[in-house]
Design an enzyme around this catalytic site. Structure first.
Site, mmCIF file in Angstrom:
data_model
loop_
_atom_site.group_PDB
_atom_site.id
_atom_site.type_symbol
_atom_site.label_atom_id
_atom_site.label_comp_id
_atom_site.label_asym_id
_atom_site.label_seq_id
_atom_site.Cartn_x
_atom_site.Cartn_y
_atom_site.Cartn_z
ATOM 1 N N ARG A 1 28.833 -18.353 -20.462
ATOM 2 C CA ARG A 1 28.249 -17.403 -19.521
ATOM 3 C C ARG A 1 27.265 -16.475 -20.234
ATOM 4 O O ARG A 1 27.333 -16.271 -21.445
ATOM 5 C CB ARG A 1 29.350 -16.573 -18.863
ATOM 6 N N HIS B 1 53.452 -12.763 -22.334
ATOM 7 C CA HIS B 1 54.770 -12.511 -21.749
ATOM 8 C C HIS B 1 55.741 -13.663 -22.013
ATOM 9 O O HIS B 1 56.936 -13.517 -21.797
ATOM 10 C CB HIS B 1 54.670 -12.204 -20.252
ATOM 11 N N HIS C 1 39.327 -27.191 -20.661
ATOM 12 C CA HIS C 1 38.614 -26.065 -20.043
ATOM 13 C C HIS C 1 37.355 -25.782 -20.840
ATOM 14 O O HIS C 1 37.345 -25.871 -22.069
ATOM 15 C CB HIS C 1 39.522 -24.825 -20.038
#
Length: 266
Positions: free
Chosen positions: A121, A182, A117
């Site tokens: 930006r 989680h 990935h």
């Protein structure tokens, strides 16, 4: 190559914003061309899209290739009124914004080749406030120390050329950010990540250019080492399980995904 926005006028933005936008779009084209040669079978499909409210981008997707099962290398340039909820979450008060970036995710067919990935930006407000964000990280299904060391070494070199504090700081940030809370699991083996990088805009842009240009050097040697290694349905099953974790992170935690959804991007 210009994104086609038939119904929107680019707002009055800084000269730097135009240069950043040009760099991101050029980098998209360069990376796409190299990845097509590496795949050797399929080409990227190109989709120019418009955002209601201002801007748009170029989405490019490769599917069912010899190397890449699916991958996207995307460019965006969006602007207009920032939604109130998003402005509050970003801790900004001004409503007018301009944002441009490049984002890619590559999912190889072989479980022996890592997923990768990258996203960089630039964000600018109409009061002149601006910052950079982004990074790059590696998600192997079967980690190999040689590959991890190579990936991090290339990113460190890109960082060190600009600031000796960048790599240790951004590496820690990446480890903390790409963590599936989680499940109490790391998404992969890290890389670099940063956000709200302010200060000297020109120096920060020079760094972002180095980091973006380092992507192919950080990833392709790993691909070439692993793409011909044998694998079976057992490895494929593990790959699909880990991809599920990847999706979980992007939908629950990823800032770029959430920004795109909140602003009506593709």
């Amino acid at each position: 190559m210009q994104p086609h926005h038939a119904h929107a006028q680019v707002p009055d933005v800084s000269e730097l914003a135009h240069r950043v936008r040009f760099f991101f779009e050029r980098l998209q084209g360069e990376i796409r061309a190299v990845l097509e040669r590496a795949d050797g079978k399929e080409k990227f499909s190109i989709d120019r899209w418009e955002r209601p409210g201002g801007g748009g981008g170029i989405a490019s997707v490769i599917e069912e290739g010899a190397l890449f099962e699916k991958g996207g290398v995307n460019f965006s340039e969006v602007y207009g009124n920032l939604p109130d909820a998003l402005a509050r979450s970003m801790k900004v008060t001004r409503a007018q914004f301009y944002a441009t970036g490049i984002s890619l995710v590559l999912h190889p067919r072989s479980p022996m080749v890592p997923t990768v990935h990258m996203n960089y930006r630039y964000f600018e407000q109409d009061d002149g406030t601006s910052w950079f964000g982004g990074g790059s990280d590696l998600t192997p299904y079967y980690p190999v120390a040689e590959d991890i060391v190579h990936f991090h070494r290339v990113l460190k070199q890109a960082c060190d050329a600009h600031d000796g504090d960048f790599y240790p700081k951004f590496k820690r940030w990446c480890d903390d950010y790409f963590f599936i809370r989680h499940r109490q699991e790391n998404r992969g083996v890290g890389g670099i990540f940063f956000d709200y990088l302010k200060g000297d805009p020109e120096k920060n842009f020079a760094f972002v250019q180095s980091a973006g240009n380092a992507f192919l050097e950080s990833y392709l040697p790993i691909v070439e080492r692993r793409r011909h290694e044998p694998w079976s349905e057992r490895e494929r099953h593990w790959q699909l399980l880990r991809r599920g974790r990847y999706v979980e992170f992007n939908l629950v935690y990823d800032r770029g995904t959430l920004f795109g959804l909140e602003t009506g991007g593709r």
